[in-house]
Design a protein around this motif. Sequence first.
Motif, PDB file in Angstrom:
ATOM      1  N   VAL A   1      -5.007  11.172 -13.676  1.00 13.39           N
ATOM      2  CA  VAL A   1      -5.711   9.899 -13.532  1.00 13.39           C
ATOM      3  C   VAL A   1      -5.127   9.102 -12.367  1.00 13.39           C
ATOM      4  O   VAL A   1      -5.857   8.467 -11.600  1.00 13.39           O
ATOM      5  CB  VAL A   1      -5.644   9.088 -14.848  1.00 13.39           C
ATOM      6  N   PHE A   2      -3.808   9.146 -12.216  1.00 10.70           N
ATOM      7  CA  PHE A   2      -3.153   8.372 -11.160  1.00 10.70           C
ATOM      8  C   PHE A   2      -2.860   9.187  -9.906  1.00 10.70           C
ATOM      9  O   PHE A   2      -2.259   8.689  -8.964  1.00 10.70           O
ATOM     10  CB  PHE A   2      -1.864   7.741 -11.695  1.00 10.70           C
ATOM     11  N   ARG A   3      -3.287  10.423  -9.867  1.00 12.39           N
ATOM     12  CA  ARG A   3      -3.060  11.301  -8.706  1.00 12.39           C
ATOM     13  C   ARG A   3      -3.685  10.751  -7.420  1.00 12.39           C
ATOM     14  O   ARG A   3      -3.111  10.936  -6.352  1.00 12.39           O
ATOM     15  CB  ARG A   3      -3.618  12.690  -9.012  1.00 12.39           C
ATOM     16  N   PRO A   4      -4.830  10.064  -7.447  1.00 11.71           N
ATOM     17  CA  PRO A   4      -5.363   9.490  -6.203  1.00 11.71           C
ATOM     18  C   PRO A   4      -4.381   8.542  -5.508  1.00 11.71           C
ATOM     19  O   PRO A   4      -4.387   8.449  -4.280  1.00 11.71           O
ATOM     20  CB  PRO A   4      -6.628   8.759  -6.653  1.00 11.71           C
ATOM     21  N   LEU A   5      -3.528   7.864  -6.266  1.00 18.55           N
ATOM     22  CA  LEU A   5      -2.522   7.002  -5.633  1.00 18.55           C
ATOM     23  C   LEU A   5      -1.558   7.827  -4.783  1.00 18.55           C
ATOM     24  O   LEU A   5      -1.156   7.407  -3.698  1.00 18.55           O
ATOM     25  CB  LEU A   5      -1.736   6.230  -6.694  1.00 18.55           C
ATOM     26  N   GLU A   6      -1.207   9.003  -5.284  1.00 22.12           N
ATOM     27  CA  GLU A   6      -0.332   9.896  -4.517  1.00 22.12           C
ATOM     28  C   GLU A   6      -1.029  10.369  -3.245  1.00 22.12           C
ATOM     29  O   GLU A   6      -0.419  10.449  -2.182  1.00 22.12           O
ATOM     30  CB  GLU A   6       0.069  11.101  -5.375  1.00 22.12           C
ATOM     31  N   VAL A   7      -2.314  10.653  -3.357  1.00 30.36           N
ATOM     32  CA  VAL A   7      -3.069  11.106  -2.183  1.00 30.36           C
ATOM     33  C   VAL A   7      -3.154   9.994  -1.147  1.00 30.36           C
ATOM     34  O   VAL A   7      -2.974  10.237   0.053  1.00 30.36           O
ATOM     35  CB  VAL A   7      -4.475  11.588  -2.598  1.00 30.36           C
ATOM     36  N   PHE A   8      -3.389   8.753  -1.582  1.00 27.93           N
ATOM     37  CA  PHE A   8      -3.429   7.631  -0.645  1.00 27.93           C
ATOM     38  C   PHE A   8      -2.072   7.413   0.011  1.00 27.93           C
ATOM     39  O   PHE A   8      -1.977   7.111   1.199  1.00 27.93           O
ATOM     40  CB  PHE A   8      -3.873   6.347  -1.336  1.00 27.93           C
ATOM     41  N   ALA A   9      -1.007   7.554  -0.777  1.00 31.22           N
ATOM     42  CA  ALA A   9       0.339   7.344  -0.229  1.00 31.22           C
ATOM     43  C   ALA A   9       0.775   8.494   0.668  1.00 31.22           C
ATOM     44  O   ALA A   9       1.726   8.365   1.428  1.00 31.22           O
ATOM     45  CB  ALA A   9       1.332   7.162  -1.364  1.00 31.22           C
ATOM     46  N   ASP A  10       0.079   9.617   0.603  1.00 32.61           N
ATOM     47  CA  ASP A  10       0.448  10.793   1.388  1.00 32.61           C
ATOM     48  C   ASP A  10       0.147  10.615   2.877  1.00 32.61           C
ATOM     49  O   ASP A  10       0.489  11.473   3.680  1.00 32.61           O
ATOM     50  CB  ASP A  10      -0.278  12.027   0.850  1.00 32.61           C
ATOM     51  N   VAL A  11      -0.448   9.494   3.247  1.00 31.14           N
ATOM     52  CA  VAL A  11      -0.686   9.199   4.657  1.00 31.14           C
ATOM     53  C   VAL A  11       0.664   9.102   5.385  1.00 31.14           C
ATOM     54  O   VAL A  11       0.813   9.565   6.499  1.00 31.14           O
ATOM     55  CB  VAL A  11      -1.497   7.890   4.802  1.00 31.14           C
ATOM     56  N   ILE A  12       1.642   8.525   4.719  1.00 30.83           N
ATOM     57  CA  ILE A  12       3.010   8.495   5.237  1.00 30.83           C
ATOM     58  C   ILE A  12       3.718   9.708   4.621  1.00 30.83           C
ATOM     59  O   ILE A  12       3.795   9.810   3.389  1.00 30.83           O
ATOM     60  CB  ILE A  12       3.725   7.183   4.865  1.00 30.83           C
ATOM     61  N   PRO A  13       4.225  10.626   5.417  1.00 28.61           N
ATOM     62  CA  PRO A  13       4.684  11.928   4.929  1.00 28.61           C
ATOM     63  C   PRO A  13       5.569  11.928   3.686  1.00 28.61           C
ATOM     64  O   PRO A  13       5.255  12.573   2.716  1.00 28.61           O
ATOM     65  CB  PRO A  13       5.415  12.525   6.128  1.00 28.61           C
ATOM     66  N   CYS A  14       6.667  11.240   3.660  1.00 25.85           N
ATOM     67  CA  CYS A  14       7.580  11.314   2.513  1.00 25.85           C
ATOM     68  C   CYS A  14       7.137  10.424   1.355  1.00 25.85           C
ATOM     69  O   CYS A  14       7.533  10.643   0.218  1.00 25.85           O
ATOM     70  CB  CYS A  14       8.992  10.923   2.933  1.00 25.85           C
ATOM     71  N   LEU A  15       6.335   9.426   1.636  1.00 27.29           N
ATOM     72  CA  LEU A  15       5.937   8.470   0.613  1.00 27.29           C
ATOM     73  C   LEU A  15       5.056   9.116  -0.464  1.00 27.29           C
ATOM     74  O   LEU A  15       5.169   8.785  -1.639  1.00 27.29           O
ATOM     75  CB  LEU A  15       5.218   7.275   1.256  1.00 27.29           C
ATOM     76  N   GLY A  16       4.210  10.060  -0.074  1.00 26.36           N
ATOM     77  CA  GLY A  16       3.343  10.724  -1.038  1.00 26.36           C
ATOM     78  C   GLY A  16       4.129  11.486  -2.093  1.00 26.36           C
ATOM     79  O   GLY A  16       3.821  11.422  -3.280  1.00 26.36           O
ATOM     80  N   ASP A  17       5.174  12.198  -1.662  1.00 23.80           N
ATOM     81  CA  ASP A  17       6.010  12.935  -2.612  1.00 23.80           C
ATOM     82  C   ASP A  17       6.759  11.990  -3.537  1.00 23.80           C
ATOM     83  O   ASP A  17       6.883  12.239  -4.739  1.00 23.80           O
ATOM     84  CB  ASP A  17       7.009  13.828  -1.873  1.00 23.80           C
ATOM     85  N   LEU A  18       7.251  10.897  -2.988  1.00 20.97           N
ATOM     86  CA  LEU A  18       7.975   9.918  -3.791  1.00 20.97           C
ATOM     87  C   LEU A  18       7.054   9.277  -4.826  1.00 20.97           C
ATOM     88  O   LEU A  18       7.418   9.146  -6.004  1.00 20.97           O
ATOM     89  CB  LEU A  18       8.581   8.849  -2.877  1.00 20.97           C
ATOM     90  N   VAL A  19       5.865   8.896  -4.412  1.00 18.53           N
ATOM     91  CA  VAL A  19       4.889   8.315  -5.344  1.00 18.53           C
ATOM     92  C   VAL A  19       4.489   9.339  -6.394  1.00 18.53           C
ATOM     93  O   VAL A  19       4.348   9.025  -7.577  1.00 18.53           O
ATOM     94  CB  VAL A  19       3.662   7.768  -4.582  1.00 18.53           C
ATOM     95  N   GLY A  20       4.327  10.602  -5.986  1.00 20.09           N
ATOM     96  CA  GLY A  20       3.977  11.665  -6.929  1.00 20.09           C
ATOM     97  C   GLY A  20       5.033  11.844  -8.004  1.00 20.09           C
ATOM     98  O   GLY A  20       4.711  11.995  -9.189  1.00 20.09           O
ATOM     99  N   CYS A  21       6.316  11.809  -7.616  1.00 13.64           N
ATOM    100  CA  CYS A  21       7.402  11.904  -8.603  1.00 13.64           C
ATOM    101  C   CYS A  21       7.389  10.710  -9.544  1.00 13.64           C
ATOM    102  O   CYS A  21       7.549  10.861 -10.759  1.00 13.64           O
ATOM    103  CB  CYS A  21       8.751  12.003  -7.901  1.00 13.64           C
ATOM    104  N   GLY A  22       7.171   9.524  -8.982  1.00 15.70           N
ATOM    105  CA  GLY A  22       7.104   8.323  -9.811  1.00 15.70           C
ATOM    106  C   GLY A  22       5.948   8.378 -10.799  1.00 15.70           C
ATOM    107  O   GLY A  22       6.108   8.015 -11.969  1.00 15.70           O
ATOM    108  N   ILE A  23       4.806   8.854 -10.343  1.00 17.12           N
ATOM    109  CA  ILE A  23       3.641   8.967 -11.223  1.00 17.12           C
ATOM    110  C   ILE A  23       3.915   9.983 -12.332  1.00 17.12           C
ATOM    111  O   ILE A  23       3.583   9.751 -13.493  1.00 17.12           O
ATOM    112  CB  ILE A  23       2.381   9.354 -10.419  1.00 17.12           C
ATOM    113  N   PHE A  24       4.548  11.102 -11.979  1.00 23.38           N
ATOM    114  CA  PHE A  24       4.842  12.123 -12.992  1.00 23.38           C
ATOM    115  C   PHE A  24       5.790  11.570 -14.056  1.00 23.38           C
ATOM    116  O   PHE A  24       5.559  11.745 -15.252  1.00 23.38           O
ATOM    117  CB  PHE A  24       5.435  13.379 -12.361  1.00 23.38           C
ATOM    118  N   PHE A  25       6.867  10.900 -13.635  1.00 25.25           N
ATOM    119  CA  PHE A  25       7.813  10.366 -14.612  1.00 25.25           C
ATOM    120  C   PHE A  25       7.183   9.265 -15.458  1.00 25.25           C
ATOM    121  O   PHE A  25       7.454   9.164 -16.656  1.00 25.25           O
ATOM    122  CB  PHE A  25       9.090   9.879 -13.928  1.00 25.25           C
TER     123      PHE A  25
END
Length: 186
Positions: A95-119
């Motif tokens: 459900v919150f994966r689109p936030l990770e995709v939007f944050a992936d515009v900045i290379p490292c930020l997408g992975d960081l947001v993805g980890c935060g969303i998973f936790f």
Amino acid sequence: GISSSSSSSSSPSIGDSRVTFDTTPPAVISVVAQQSGKSFSTFQTTEAGGSILLVQSGNATSVEMFDQAHADNTTTSWLLRLAGFLAMTFGIYLVFRPLEVFADVIPCLGDLVGCGIFFAAFFVSAMLSATTIALAWLFHHPEIAALVFGSVVLVGLIVYCAVKSCTSNKGQTPTNKEDPDDEDEE
């Protein structure tokens, strides 16, 4: 063995039937069921509205068979609870994966947001799964349900207070204990 109803088993034709059968060697088995003539059928319980049919190879007492069935049911219940927890975690993450995709515009930020969303999804689904299990246990194990539900509420309050204190301290600047104007007054 195999039995065929055609005139020739090497050249079957449409409409022929083939029956395959195996033999079971005589062995000692234990059965908990209702006897129906020369066979057994499922026993329908009157209290719980369920049915009982237990078969086990070897010589076992009814107590051993019921204990084994209880252990099997417990294992199945916990596996289903785990599957529900994992499905809920995956669903919340998606459900919150689109936030990770939007944050992936900045290379490292997408992975960081993805980890935060998973936790966050893991934590939320753990809280919701524990609440669901506690509600299911409310009638059969009220003491355990109260402990689990109390734990969920306690952990939720701790997280809420931690988040609230972090957000309230963000806007404040550190203050110095020594004020230069105080030195002049002495």
